[in-house]
Design a protein around this motif. Structure first.
Motif, PDB file in Angstrom:
ATOM      1  N   VAL A   1       4.482  17.965   7.589  1.00  0.00           N
ATOM      2  CA  VAL A   1       3.792  16.976   6.774  1.00  0.00           C
ATOM      3  C   VAL A   1       3.239  17.736   5.516  1.00  0.00           C
ATOM      4  CG1 VAL A   1       1.747  15.673   6.846  1.00  0.00           C
ATOM      5  CG2 VAL A   1       3.149  15.800   8.914  1.00  0.00           C
ATOM      6  N   ALA A   2       3.941  17.157   4.407  1.00  0.00           N
ATOM      7  CA  ALA A   2       3.350  17.600   3.097  1.00  0.00           C
ATOM      8  C   ALA A   2       2.314  16.443   2.389  1.00  0.00           C
ATOM      9  CB  ALA A   2       4.718  17.764   2.068  1.00  0.00           C
ATOM     10  N   SER A   3       2.754  15.941   1.068  1.00  0.00           N
ATOM     11  CA  SER A   3       1.779  14.891   0.716  1.00  0.00           C
ATOM     12  C   SER A   3       2.431  14.312  -0.499  1.00  0.00           C
ATOM     13  CB  SER A   3       0.475  15.511   0.585  1.00  0.00           C
ATOM     14  OG  SER A   3      -0.445  14.544  -0.256  1.00  0.00           O
ATOM     15  N   VAL A   4       2.192  13.428  -0.970  1.00  0.00           N
ATOM     16  CA  VAL A   4       2.530  13.075  -2.409  1.00  0.00           C
ATOM     17  C   VAL A   4       1.773  14.254  -3.515  1.00  0.00           C
ATOM     18  CG1 VAL A   4       2.652  10.695  -2.304  1.00  0.00           C
ATOM     19  CG2 VAL A   4       0.216  11.410  -2.697  1.00  0.00           C
ATOM     20  N   SER A   5       0.490  14.858  -2.877  1.00  0.00           N
ATOM     21  CA  SER A   5       0.068  15.856  -3.746  1.00  0.00           C
ATOM     22  C   SER A   5       1.074  17.105  -3.878  1.00  0.00           C
ATOM     23  CB  SER A   5      -1.175  16.314  -3.123  1.00  0.00           C
ATOM     24  OG  SER A   5      -2.007  15.306  -2.818  1.00  0.00           O
ATOM     25  N   GLY A   6       2.054  16.982  -3.260  1.00  0.00           N
ATOM     26  CA  GLY A   6       3.032  18.177  -3.403  1.00  0.00           C
ATOM     27  C   GLY A   6       3.934  17.813  -4.345  1.00  0.00           C
ATOM     28  N   LEU A   7       4.061  16.378  -4.873  1.00  0.00           N
ATOM     29  CA  LEU A   7       4.868  15.729  -5.917  1.00  0.00           C
ATOM     30  C   LEU A   7       4.318  15.548  -7.002  1.00  0.00           C
ATOM     31  CD1 LEU A   7       6.681  13.336  -3.425  1.00  0.00           C
ATOM     32  CD2 LEU A   7       7.617  15.439  -4.278  1.00  0.00           C
ATOM     33  N   VAL A   8       3.098  15.182  -7.127  1.00  0.00           N
ATOM     34  CA  VAL A   8       2.456  14.659  -8.402  1.00  0.00           C
ATOM     35  C   VAL A   8       1.115  15.636  -8.273  1.00  0.00           C
ATOM     36  CG1 VAL A   8       3.455  12.518  -8.703  1.00  0.00           C
ATOM     37  CG2 VAL A   8       1.430  12.807  -7.469  1.00  0.00           C
ATOM     38  N   GLY A   9       0.562  15.675  -9.560  1.00  0.00           N
ATOM     39  CA  GLY A   9      -0.985  16.211  -9.538  1.00  0.00           C
ATOM     40  C   GLY A   9      -1.918  15.262  -9.185  1.00  0.00           C
ATOM     41  N   VAL A  10      -2.923  15.642  -8.296  1.00  0.00           N
ATOM     42  CA  VAL A  10      -3.911  14.904  -7.839  1.00  0.00           C
ATOM     43  C   VAL A  10      -5.324  15.533  -8.443  1.00  0.00           C
ATOM     44  CG1 VAL A  10      -5.291  13.710  -6.174  1.00  0.00           C
ATOM     45  CG2 VAL A  10      -2.613  14.007  -6.024  1.00  0.00           C
ATOM     46  N   ARG A  11      -6.057  14.571  -8.765  1.00  0.00           N
ATOM     47  CA  ARG A  11      -7.581  15.297  -9.353  1.00  0.00           C
ATOM     48  C   ARG A  11      -8.165  16.365  -8.488  1.00  0.00           C
ATOM     49  NH1 ARG A  11      -9.062  14.120 -14.135  1.00  0.00           N
ATOM     50  NH2 ARG A  11      -7.933  12.405 -14.321  1.00  0.00           N
ATOM     51  N   ASP A  12      -8.612  17.307  -8.514  1.00  0.00           N
ATOM     52  CA  ASP A  12      -9.617  18.093  -8.043  1.00  0.00           C
ATOM     53  C   ASP A  12      -8.987  18.702  -6.522  1.00  0.00           C
ATOM     54  OD1 ASP A  12     -11.703  17.982  -9.995  1.00  0.00           O
ATOM     55  OD2 ASP A  12     -12.626  16.305  -9.150  1.00  0.00           O
ATOM     56  N   ARG A  13      -7.818  18.701  -6.735  1.00  0.00           N
ATOM     57  CA  ARG A  13      -7.078  19.216  -5.335  1.00  0.00           C
ATOM     58  C   ARG A  13      -6.043  20.313  -5.710  1.00  0.00           C
ATOM     59  NH1 ARG A  13     -10.300  16.173  -3.934  1.00  0.00           N
ATOM     60  NH2 ARG A  13     -10.169  14.597  -1.990  1.00  0.00           N
ATOM     61  N   ALA A  14      -6.633  21.419  -6.594  1.00  0.00           N
ATOM     62  CA  ALA A  14      -5.638  22.611  -6.869  1.00  0.00           C
ATOM     63  C   ALA A  14      -5.016  23.117  -5.706  1.00  0.00           C
ATOM     64  CB  ALA A  14      -6.702  23.407  -8.009  1.00  0.00           C
ATOM     65  N   ALA A  15      -5.707  23.805  -4.941  1.00  0.00           N
ATOM     66  CA  ALA A  15      -5.058  24.351  -3.804  1.00  0.00           C
ATOM     67  C   ALA A  15      -4.220  23.440  -2.885  1.00  0.00           C
ATOM     68  CB  ALA A  15      -6.403  25.181  -2.929  1.00  0.00           C
TER      69      ALA A  15
ATOM     70  N   ASN B   1      18.233  15.280   5.363  1.00  0.00           N
ATOM     71  CA  ASN B   1      18.053  16.843   5.326  1.00  0.00           C
ATOM     72  C   ASN B   1      17.421  17.253   4.236  1.00  0.00           C
ATOM     73  OD1 ASN B   1      17.915  19.324   6.814  1.00  0.00           O
ATOM     74  ND2 ASN B   1      19.888  19.647   7.098  1.00  0.00           N
ATOM     75  N   GLY B   2      16.408  18.154   4.205  1.00  0.00           N
ATOM     76  CA  GLY B   2      15.980  18.870   2.982  1.00  0.00           C
ATOM     77  C   GLY B   2      15.248  17.718   2.150  1.00  0.00           C
ATOM     78  N   SER B   3      14.748  16.720   2.846  1.00  0.00           N
ATOM     79  CA  SER B   3      14.264  15.526   1.944  1.00  0.00           C
ATOM     80  C   SER B   3      12.918  15.621   1.662  1.00  0.00           C
ATOM     81  CB  SER B   3      14.442  14.008   2.484  1.00  0.00           C
ATOM     82  OG  SER B   3      13.723  13.856   3.628  1.00  0.00           O
ATOM     83  N   ALA B   4      12.021  15.149   0.583  1.00  0.00           N
ATOM     84  CA  ALA B   4      10.866  14.992   0.602  1.00  0.00           C
ATOM     85  C   ALA B   4      10.602  13.668   0.777  1.00  0.00           C
ATOM     86  CB  ALA B   4      10.361  15.619  -0.573  1.00  0.00           C
ATOM     87  N   PHE B   5      10.274  13.170   2.036  1.00  0.00           N
ATOM     88  CA  PHE B   5      10.383  11.598   2.360  1.00  0.00           C
ATOM     89  C   PHE B   5       9.013  11.126   2.272  1.00  0.00           C
ATOM     90  CE2 PHE B   5      10.244   8.495   5.822  1.00  0.00           C
ATOM     91  CZ  PHE B   5      11.320   7.831   5.327  1.00  0.00           C
ATOM     92  N   VAL B   6       9.020  10.260   1.107  1.00  0.00           N
ATOM     93  CA  VAL B   6       7.819   9.495   0.578  1.00  0.00           C
ATOM     94  C   VAL B   6       7.373   8.232   1.394  1.00  0.00           C
ATOM     95  CG1 VAL B   6       6.539   8.436  -1.502  1.00  0.00           C
ATOM     96  CG2 VAL B   6       8.191  10.554  -1.609  1.00  0.00           C
ATOM     97  N   MET B   7       6.078   8.267   2.064  1.00  0.00           N
ATOM     98  CA  MET B   7       5.714   7.144   2.611  1.00  0.00           C
ATOM     99  C   MET B   7       4.197   6.794   1.777  1.00  0.00           C
ATOM    100  SD  MET B   7       6.405   7.482   6.709  1.00  0.00           S
ATOM    101  CE  MET B   7       6.221   5.679   6.962  1.00  0.00           C
ATOM    102  N   ASP B   8       4.016   6.412   0.800  1.00  0.00           N
ATOM    103  CA  ASP B   8       2.808   6.141   0.082  1.00  0.00           C
ATOM    104  C   ASP B   8       2.651   4.836  -0.560  1.00  0.00           C
ATOM    105  OD1 ASP B   8       4.445   5.771  -1.746  1.00  0.00           O
ATOM    106  OD2 ASP B   8       3.867   7.299  -3.339  1.00  0.00           O
ATOM    107  N   GLY B   9       2.961   3.872   0.047  1.00  0.00           N
ATOM    108  CA  GLY B   9       2.535   2.421  -0.255  1.00  0.00           C
ATOM    109  C   GLY B   9       2.884   2.297  -1.804  1.00  0.00           C
ATOM    110  N   GLY B  10       3.954   3.089  -2.295  1.00  0.00           N
ATOM    111  CA  GLY B  10       4.121   2.845  -3.908  1.00  0.00           C
ATOM    112  C   GLY B  10       3.198   3.732  -4.653  1.00  0.00           C
ATOM    113  N   MET B  11       2.300   4.472  -4.053  1.00  0.00           N
ATOM    114  CA  MET B  11       1.493   5.053  -5.000  1.00  0.00           C
ATOM    115  C   MET B  11       2.053   5.914  -6.187  1.00  0.00           C
ATOM    116  SD  MET B  11      -0.882   8.015  -3.701  1.00  0.00           S
ATOM    117  CE  MET B  11      -2.344   9.161  -4.756  1.00  0.00           C
ATOM    118  N   THR B  12       3.253   6.602  -5.700  1.00  0.00           N
ATOM    119  CA  THR B  12       4.122   7.297  -7.019  1.00  0.00           C
ATOM    120  C   THR B  12       5.025   6.629  -7.584  1.00  0.00           C
ATOM    121  OG1 THR B  12       5.457   8.192  -5.142  1.00  0.00           O
ATOM    122  CG2 THR B  12       3.476   9.600  -5.568  1.00  0.00           C
ATOM    123  N   ALA B  13       4.963   5.406  -7.255  1.00  0.00           N
ATOM    124  CA  ALA B  13       6.018   4.618  -8.114  1.00  0.00           C
ATOM    125  C   ALA B  13       5.883   4.187  -9.405  1.00  0.00           C
ATOM    126  CB  ALA B  13       6.477   3.152  -7.197  1.00  0.00           C
ATOM    127  N   ILE B  14       4.514   4.367  -9.866  1.00  0.00           N
ATOM    128  CA  ILE B  14       4.051   4.178 -11.344  1.00  0.00           C
ATOM    129  C   ILE B  14       3.657   5.472 -11.677  1.00  0.00           C
ATOM    130  CG2 ILE B  14       3.490   1.745 -11.149  1.00  0.00           C
ATOM    131  CD1 ILE B  14       0.800   2.463 -10.207  1.00  0.00           C
TER     132      ILE B  14
END
Ligand SMILES: NC(=O)c1ccc[n+]([C@@H]2O[C@H](COP(=O)([O-])OP(=O)(O)OC[C@H]3O[C@@H](n4cnc5c(N)ncnc54)[C@H](O)[C@@H]3O)[C@@H](O)[C@H]2O)c1
Length: 253
Positions: free
Chosen positions: A139-153, A240-253
């Protein structure tokens, strides 16, 4: 109906992990529910048993490779089968930009979210290689794909999870093993419940979090669990080797 296969789920004591333990047990896996919170792990096992599935709890900090190995050994003795699936769900976050992040917090987040996965994957891969099959879902996160404010680490750790997962896919595909990362958007788990409760204006924070998804709501732990169950199953044998996004479209914009 039991598949006779063992699934190891970390972070099974709450939120996405607990929902995943239930979903995988419903698919016939015998689930080893691992969590540092032993009461949470026990609760997940109770829920699986109530639904007619098989599970056992292990109180274990995923940062401790020896404790994780002992939990695996116990499960193997109990069920006479090596792990067929590892779902690394346990994770923590710290709300801070880089300059606000203390070195201790940086180390803690990286240790739980990334280095622990190095150890847990390292523990399950040899028996999977021996069996000629196995699936890892991290389990990663959209935070591994885009920058999210105040979540550096947190962002750094989750980007690391995606990289680690891809490297496992590349190195072990020819040995019958698949590894995928799943990248949820905002999910209404106990974790998010705590963030809302601690915020100065929970209603405003909730509205802001909901608005990040295209359909204006958070995901549910069960929705992400269904993604994990999909990646675990034969229906995903070409994934295999995917970053499978389940984010309700959060990173579509
Ligand atoms: N909720 C979200 O919005 C969201 C979004 C994207 C990704 N995620 C990721 O999903 C995963 C699960 O999050 P959740 O929202 O269900 O959180 P949660 O806090 O409800 O559950 C996390 C579980 O992990 C366990 N855990 C924490 N540290 C541990 C350790 N060292 N050893 C063993 N267990 C440990 C906790 O005790 C807890 O039971 C995390 O990896 C998180 O980063 C969550």
């Amino acid at each position: 109906m039991s598949t006779g296969k063992t699934a190891v789920v970390t972070g099974a004591g709450s939120g996405i992990g607990r929902a995943s333990a239930k979903a995988l047990a419903a698919q016939g896996y015998r689930v080893l529910a691992i969590d540092v919170d032993s009461a949470g792990a026990d609760e997940a096992v109770r829920a699986v048993h109530e639904a007619g599935g098989q599970a056992a709890a292990a109180a274990c900090d995923v940062r401790d490779p020896e404790a994780f190995g002992a939990a695996l050994d116990d499960a193997r003795r109990r069920w006479s089968a090596p792990p067929a699936l590892l779902a690394n769900v346990a994770g923590i976050g710290v709300a801070a930009s880089l300059t606000e992040t203390s070195p201790d917090d940086w180390d803690r987040v990286l240790a739980v979210n990334l280095t622990a996965l190095f150890h847990t994957c390292r523990a399950v891969l040899p028996p999977m290689v021996e069996a000629g099959s196995g699936v890892i879902v991290n389990v990663a996160s959209v935070s591994g794909l885009v920058g999210v404010r105040d979540r550096a680490a947190y962002c750094a750790s989750k980007a690391g999870v995606i990289g680690l997962t891809r490297s496992i896919a590349v190195d072990y595909a020819h040995l019958g093993i698949r590894a995928n990362a799943i990248c949820p958007g905002t999910v209404a788990s106990e974790w998010i419940g705590k963030i809302l409760a601690d915020s100065p204006d929970p209603a405003a924070t909730r509205a802001r979090m909901e608005a990040r998804q295209l359909d204006g709501r958070m995901g549910t732990p069960e929705e992400v669990a269904s993604g994990i169950a999909f990646l675990a199953g034969d229906g995903a044998r070409f994934v295999n080797g995917s970053a499978f996004v389940m984010d309700g479209g959060m990173t579509a914009i």
